[in-house]
Design a protein around this motif. Structure first.
Motif, PDB file in Angstrom:
ATOM      1  N   THR A 193       0.864  -1.190   0.000  1.00  0.00           N
ATOM      2  CA  THR A 193       0.000   0.000   0.000  1.00  0.00           C
ATOM      3  C   THR A 193       0.891   1.228   0.000  1.00  0.00           C
ATOM      4  O   THR A 193       1.151   1.823   1.045  1.00  0.00           O
ATOM      5  CB  THR A 193      -0.935   0.017   1.222  1.00  0.00           C
ATOM      6  OG1 THR A 193      -1.652  -1.219   1.277  1.00  0.00           O
ATOM      7  CG2 THR A 193      -1.925   1.166   1.134  1.00  0.00           C
ATOM      8  N   ASP A 194       1.404   1.581  -1.177  1.00  0.00           N
ATOM      9  CA  ASP A 194       2.342   2.696  -1.258  1.00  0.00           C
ATOM     10  C   ASP A 194       1.582   3.996  -1.516  1.00  0.00           C
ATOM     11  O   ASP A 194       0.356   4.031  -1.551  1.00  0.00           O
ATOM     12  CB  ASP A 194       3.369   2.444  -2.366  1.00  0.00           C
ATOM     13  CG  ASP A 194       4.713   3.101  -2.063  1.00  0.00           C
ATOM     14  OD1 ASP A 194       4.773   3.916  -1.128  1.00  0.00           O
ATOM     15  OD2 ASP A 194       5.687   2.813  -2.774  1.00  0.00           O
TER      16      ASP A 194
ATOM     17  N   LEU B 265     -13.082  13.788  -1.480  1.00  0.00           N
ATOM     18  CA  LEU B 265     -12.341  12.547  -1.279  1.00  0.00           C
ATOM     19  C   LEU B 265     -13.095  11.563  -0.394  1.00  0.00           C
ATOM     20  O   LEU B 265     -12.926  10.352  -0.523  1.00  0.00           O
ATOM     21  CB  LEU B 265     -10.971  12.843  -0.666  1.00  0.00           C
ATOM     22  CG  LEU B 265      -9.908  13.391  -1.624  1.00  0.00           C
ATOM     23  CD1 LEU B 265      -8.680  13.839  -0.850  1.00  0.00           C
ATOM     24  CD2 LEU B 265      -9.530  12.333  -2.659  1.00  0.00           C
ATOM     25  N   VAL B 266     -13.917  12.069   0.513  1.00  0.00           N
ATOM     26  CA  VAL B 266     -14.724  11.171   1.338  1.00  0.00           C
ATOM     27  C   VAL B 266     -15.678  10.383   0.443  1.00  0.00           C
ATOM     28  O   VAL B 266     -15.774   9.154   0.536  1.00  0.00           O
ATOM     29  CB  VAL B 266     -15.499  11.956   2.408  1.00  0.00           C
ATOM     30  CG1 VAL B 266     -16.402  11.016   3.204  1.00  0.00           C
ATOM     31  CG2 VAL B 266     -14.548  12.692   3.339  1.00  0.00           C
ATOM     32  N   HIS B 267     -16.376  11.094  -0.438  1.00  0.00           N
ATOM     33  CA  HIS B 267     -17.246  10.396  -1.398  1.00  0.00           C
ATOM     34  C   HIS B 267     -16.424   9.460  -2.286  1.00  0.00           C
ATOM     35  O   HIS B 267     -16.883   8.363  -2.626  1.00  0.00           O
ATOM     36  CB  HIS B 267     -17.975  11.409  -2.275  1.00  0.00           C
ATOM     37  CG  HIS B 267     -19.084  12.137  -1.571  1.00  0.00           C
ATOM     38  ND1 HIS B 267     -20.142  11.493  -0.993  1.00  0.00           N
ATOM     39  CD2 HIS B 267     -19.300  13.471  -1.373  1.00  0.00           C
ATOM     40  CE1 HIS B 267     -20.971  12.385  -0.466  1.00  0.00           C
ATOM     41  NE2 HIS B 267     -20.485  13.590  -0.685  1.00  0.00           N
ATOM     42  N   GLY B 268     -15.224   9.905  -2.655  1.00  0.00           N
ATOM     43  CA  GLY B 268     -14.382   9.075  -3.503  1.00  0.00           C
ATOM     44  C   GLY B 268     -14.013   7.763  -2.838  1.00  0.00           C
ATOM     45  O   GLY B 268     -14.138   6.684  -3.442  1.00  0.00           O
ATOM     46  N   HIS B 269     -13.580   7.817  -1.596  1.00  0.00           N
ATOM     47  CA  HIS B 269     -13.194   6.596  -0.890  1.00  0.00           C
ATOM     48  C   HIS B 269     -14.403   5.711  -0.601  1.00  0.00           C
ATOM     49  O   HIS B 269     -14.296   4.478  -0.618  1.00  0.00           O
ATOM     50  CB  HIS B 269     -12.465   6.959   0.407  1.00  0.00           C
ATOM     51  CG  HIS B 269     -11.120   7.542   0.177  1.00  0.00           C
ATOM     52  ND1 HIS B 269     -10.685   8.688   0.796  1.00  0.00           N
ATOM     53  CD2 HIS B 269     -10.094   7.154  -0.619  1.00  0.00           C
ATOM     54  CE1 HIS B 269      -9.456   8.964   0.401  1.00  0.00           C
ATOM     55  NE2 HIS B 269      -9.082   8.056  -0.470  1.00  0.00           N
ATOM     56  N   GLU B 270     -15.546   6.316  -0.335  1.00  0.00           N
ATOM     57  CA  GLU B 270     -16.747   5.507  -0.122  1.00  0.00           C
ATOM     58  C   GLU B 270     -17.105   4.726  -1.377  1.00  0.00           C
ATOM     59  O   GLU B 270     -17.527   3.562  -1.298  1.00  0.00           O
ATOM     60  CB  GLU B 270     -17.914   6.407   0.296  1.00  0.00           C
ATOM     61  CG  GLU B 270     -17.784   6.952   1.713  1.00  0.00           C
ATOM     62  CD  GLU B 270     -18.953   7.820   2.124  1.00  0.00           C
ATOM     63  OE1 GLU B 270     -19.164   7.990   3.341  1.00  0.00           O
ATOM     64  OE2 GLU B 270     -19.658   8.342   1.230  1.00  0.00           O
TER      65      GLU B 270
ATOM     66  N   ALA C 297      -4.553   4.894  -7.090  1.00  0.00           N
ATOM     67  CA  ALA C 297      -4.584   6.304  -7.483  1.00  0.00           C
ATOM     68  C   ALA C 297      -5.621   6.576  -8.554  1.00  0.00           C
ATOM     69  O   ALA C 297      -6.447   7.501  -8.425  1.00  0.00           O
ATOM     70  CB  ALA C 297      -3.201   6.747  -7.952  1.00  0.00           C
ATOM     71  N   GLU C 298      -5.617   5.783  -9.633  1.00  0.00           N
ATOM     72  CA  GLU C 298      -6.559   6.051 -10.726  1.00  0.00           C
ATOM     73  C   GLU C 298      -8.008   5.867 -10.291  1.00  0.00           C
ATOM     74  O   GLU C 298      -8.898   6.602 -10.740  1.00  0.00           O
ATOM     75  CB  GLU C 298      -6.244   5.161 -11.929  1.00  0.00           C
ATOM     76  CG  GLU C 298      -5.289   5.779 -12.933  1.00  0.00           C
ATOM     77  CD  GLU C 298      -3.884   5.960 -12.365  1.00  0.00           C
ATOM     78  OE1 GLU C 298      -3.486   5.127 -11.520  1.00  0.00           O
ATOM     79  OE2 GLU C 298      -3.197   6.922 -12.747  1.00  0.00           O
TER      80      GLU C 298
ATOM     81  N   ALA D 134      -1.334  15.909  -0.567  1.00  0.00           N
ATOM     82  CA  ALA D 134      -1.272  15.373   0.797  1.00  0.00           C
ATOM     83  C   ALA D 134      -1.775  13.943   0.868  1.00  0.00           C
ATOM     84  O   ALA D 134      -1.509  13.232   1.845  1.00  0.00           O
ATOM     85  CB  ALA D 134      -2.072  16.261   1.745  1.00  0.00           C
ATOM     86  N   ARG D 135      -2.491  13.510  -0.168  1.00  0.00           N
ATOM     87  CA  ARG D 135      -3.040  12.153  -0.151  1.00  0.00           C
ATOM     88  C   ARG D 135      -1.953  11.096  -0.099  1.00  0.00           C
ATOM     89  O   ARG D 135      -2.211   9.961   0.339  1.00  0.00           O
ATOM     90  CB  ARG D 135      -3.909  11.952  -1.399  1.00  0.00           C
ATOM     91  CG  ARG D 135      -4.784  10.717  -1.362  1.00  0.00           C
ATOM     92  CD  ARG D 135      -5.788  10.773  -0.230  1.00  0.00           C
ATOM     93  NE  ARG D 135      -6.016   9.461   0.354  1.00  0.00           N
ATOM     94  CZ  ARG D 135      -6.352   9.269   1.610  1.00  0.00           C
ATOM     95  NH1 ARG D 135      -6.483  10.278   2.428  1.00  0.00           N
ATOM     96  NH2 ARG D 135      -6.553   8.046   2.069  1.00  0.00           N
ATOM     97  N   VAL D 136      -0.726  11.414  -0.532  1.00  0.00           N
ATOM     98  CA  VAL D 136       0.333  10.408  -0.536  1.00  0.00           C
ATOM     99  C   VAL D 136       0.663   9.957   0.888  1.00  0.00           C
ATOM    100  O   VAL D 136       1.246   8.885   1.076  1.00  0.00           O
ATOM    101  CB  VAL D 136       1.609  10.924  -1.237  1.00  0.00           C
ATOM    102  CG1 VAL D 136       1.308  11.295  -2.682  1.00  0.00           C
ATOM    103  CG2 VAL D 136       2.251  12.092  -0.494  1.00  0.00           C
ATOM    104  N   LEU D 137       0.332  10.768   1.888  1.00  0.00           N
ATOM    105  CA  LEU D 137       0.577  10.385   3.275  1.00  0.00           C
ATOM    106  C   LEU D 137      -0.614   9.654   3.877  1.00  0.00           C
ATOM    107  O   LEU D 137      -0.526   9.163   5.014  1.00  0.00           O
ATOM    108  CB  LEU D 137       0.873  11.631   4.125  1.00  0.00           C
ATOM    109  CG  LEU D 137       2.091  12.456   3.724  1.00  0.00           C
ATOM    110  CD1 LEU D 137       2.230  13.676   4.623  1.00  0.00           C
ATOM    111  CD2 LEU D 137       3.355  11.610   3.774  1.00  0.00           C
TER     112      LEU D 137
END
Length: 635
Positions: free
Chosen positions: A320-321, A490-495, A326-327, A339-342
């Motif tokens: 999980t790098d 991003l919350v909607h994206g991860h959901e 990402a896509e 900041a998402r890389v962290l």
């Protein structure tokens, strides 16, 4: 998620059916929708929800439509007061607005975005304060489009063109614009605001002021703890009520463990609460900066022994790098913030919670703002008030600082109280300006580019990596409030990507406002920081965890994950030389040197670590997002 289209003149270029299909892309199906006159309305209730048969949008005054995304924690109480028991959150919210106007948002407790058709023909867009669900919109003389995420707006017919200034912000790490999206023509509804929309015109009203807080004062210390426990119980009860099978994102720190301990009190007898914790890969060498700990797992295991109703699950960071999925995240959220890389280490708990059948993953992301606040404004406040002994004890008790005590007092207590010009002069005289600039400004910006100015002093103030500023309480509250509004797509994206609902228990507005109104000495006293959390934790957390002053390092194993990929990263960097948007502003040669001079062991200073762990992958991540958006990565 919600989708709304109104044709102001009876017909337009917009294609709502295409937008509808796009809204349901990750669900694999079209969401519920209704077409009524000039309005097209759609709702995707949750990542796993099935379309409701014969679904119709909520209606209120004069049959006006209402769409609502998120949750309304006091919906039952409001519905009772309005005389509509059992009504949906959308209708409760709409009827509240019909009766109380903008005051309805002050009465509403929840995290939401809403669209209301108004009796006078206008449309009202709104978001709750402190990080309400995202809402994007486009408006001209022909049509209004509004949606929880940008992707369906492109499907409807808008061009997916990045703003040049948005690309600049991504590269310089400047915080996103609060009202302009990453894309031309698309705007964002600010949280704590309403926007009244009519053909080709909008009026924004920011009704919420995060500094409008009535001080909370009690006679006894114990009263503060009791009141905080009551607010935390409210927050947990509200979050648990909306979940059929909740899971909990649990770390080894204070805040998430405190919230989890309270959640365990609400688990029915005989049942267990699953928790999910990421931890370093097996080849992690244990190296960590002073003041940090590298793995949450041992702390969570001890916590689980104390709470038998907890069912802990652990997720190895291996594989999980920084660019994990990402896509998928780009496609789901139309966002590629550096900041998402962290934050990709959180993918493991989200993925595993969905596998275990959880419908919601609860967390405590705002714990450090609320119950576990360390009052970073304390040092300058102590100096102003002449609380010399408290200032001394605070400076002496700092963990991980290499500075002598006198310098900590000067830097954190004295400097913030000086005029800005004098502070800058002192920094220049000490040569500190250059050191801070190197620490906080992106080292991979070309010196001959238009962004070179961002390697100057303003980088210290505006850069999202600047985390150790000393501030007044008001400045601290304002900065955190502004940050909460940003990147919520991003919350909607991860959901969508992981198929699970996400909720921060500590983002409960009554809890936030209560904690931010407490006296400073409830958070810091006699050198003890995060004092409220430590008192709340008595008897609920293992004692070693309760008194631990170290902070967790979520990416402690970054070096082990990135080192095997040096060849791949080198190729990706070299490919940026002729990049149409980034080639002229990113210093490709500097990035190549950083990879070519890759150390045998992880660096030992924050400055060196940030270059390789954050800035290098962040630029590659931004490039991938730009390529994804423009289609440059397509064969």
């Amino acid at each position: 998620m919600i989708l709304f289209q109104r044709e102001w003149r009876g017909s337009s270029w917009a294609q709502p059916r295409r937008a509808l299909q796009s809204l349901g892309l990750f669900a694999g199906r079209a969401p519920s929708f209704e077409q009524s006159g000039s309005d097209f309305l759609a709702e995707l209730a949750s990542p796993r929800a099935r379309p409701a048969p014969a679904w119709r949008a909520a209606r209120y005054t004069d049959g006006c439509p209402a769409l609502f995304s998120g949750w309304l924690d006091n919906a039952i109480e409001l519905a009772s007061e309005l005389g509509i028991p059992g009504a949906s959150p959308a209708r409760v919210y709409a009827e509240s607005y019909a009766r109380w106007g903008t005051q309805a948002d002050r009465r509403a407790i929840g995290c939401y975005a809403a669209v209301l058709g108004l009796p006078d023909g206008r449309v009202r867009l709104s978001r709750s304060p402190w990080g309400g669900r995202s809402l994007f919109y486009y408006n001209d003389a022909e049509v209004l489009l509004a949606c929880s995420i940008p992707r369906p707006l492109f499907a409807a017919g808008l061009k997916q063109d990045l703003r040049p200034e948005a690309i600049d912000r991504l590269v310089t790490m400047e915080l996103p614009h609060p009202e302009e999206s990453l894309f031309q023509q698309i705007r964002i509804v600010p949280h704590g605001s309403e926007i009244l929309v009519e053909p080709g015109r909008e009026q924004t009203v920011r009704w919420y002021d995060p500094l409008d807080l009535a001080p909370v004062r009690f006679k006894r210390d114990a009263d503060y703890v009791a009141a905080a426990e009551a607010k935390l119980e409210e927050a947990v009860r509200a979050a648990m009520a909306g979940a059929k099978r909740p899971g909990f994102a649990l770390s080894g720190g204070l805040d998430s463990a405190l919230v989890c301990a309270e959640a365990l009190r609400h688990v029915p007898a005989g049942e267990r609460l699953p928790s999910f914790t990421f931890h370093p890969s097996t080849d992690y060498d244990g190296q960590v900066l002073p003041g940090k700990f590298g793995s949450d797992r041992p702390w969570v295991e001890e916590f689980a022994r104390m709470h038998p109703a907890l069912d802990p699950h652990f997720c190895d960071n291996a594989g999980t790098d920084f660019d994990d999925r990402a896509e998928q995240v780009f496609a789901a959220s139309s966002a590629g913030y550096p900041a998402r890389v962290l934050g990709t280490v959180h993918h493991g708990p989200m993925r595993e919670a969905a596998v275990q059948g959880c419908d919601w993953l609860l967390g405590a992301d705002m714990g450090n703002l609320t119950i576990s606040n360390s009052a970073i404004w304390a040092a300058p406040e102590f100096l102003r008030r002449g609380q010399w002994l408290e200032l001394l004890r605070l400076a002496e008790g700092q963990v991980g600082s290499a500075w002598p005590v006198w310098r900590r007092i000067a830097a954190q207590g004295l400097m913030p109280n000086l005029p800005g010009g004098l502070q800058a002069a002192i920094r220049r005289a000490m040569g500190k300006s250059d050191r801070e600039r190197n620490r906080y400004a992106n080292p991979f910006i070309r010196q001959d580019s238009r962004l070179a100015a961002w390697r100057e002093e303003e980088a210290i103030v505006n850069n999202l990596m600047t985390t150790d500023r000393s501030e007044t309480r008001a400045a601290y509250i304002r900065a955190n409030y502004d940050a909460c509004s940003l990147g919520m797509e991003l919350v909607h994206g991860h959901e969508q990507v992981f198929g699970i609902g996400l909720r921060d228990v500590t983002a409960y507005r009554p809890l936030i406002e209560f904690c931010l109104a407490l006296p400073t000495d409830q958070f810091v006293r006699h050198g003890e920081t995060r004092r409220l959390a430590r008192r709340l934790a008595k008897g609920k957390l293992p004692e070693a965890q309760r008194v631990n002053r170290l902070y967790g390092e979520h990416n402690a194993d970054w070096f082990q994950r990135m080192s095997p990929r040096r060849g791949e990263l080198r190729q990706a960097v070299t490919a940026l030389r002729d990049h149409p948007q980034l080639g002229g502003i990113i210093d490709v040669e500097a990035m190549e040197r950083a990879i070519d001079n890759w150390p045998e062991r992880a660096p030992g200073t924050p400055e060196e670590i940030n270059v390789l762990r954050f800035y290098l992958p962040a630029m590659l991540y931004v490039a991938r997002f730009v390529d994804h958006t423009t289609g440059r990565n397509q064969p």
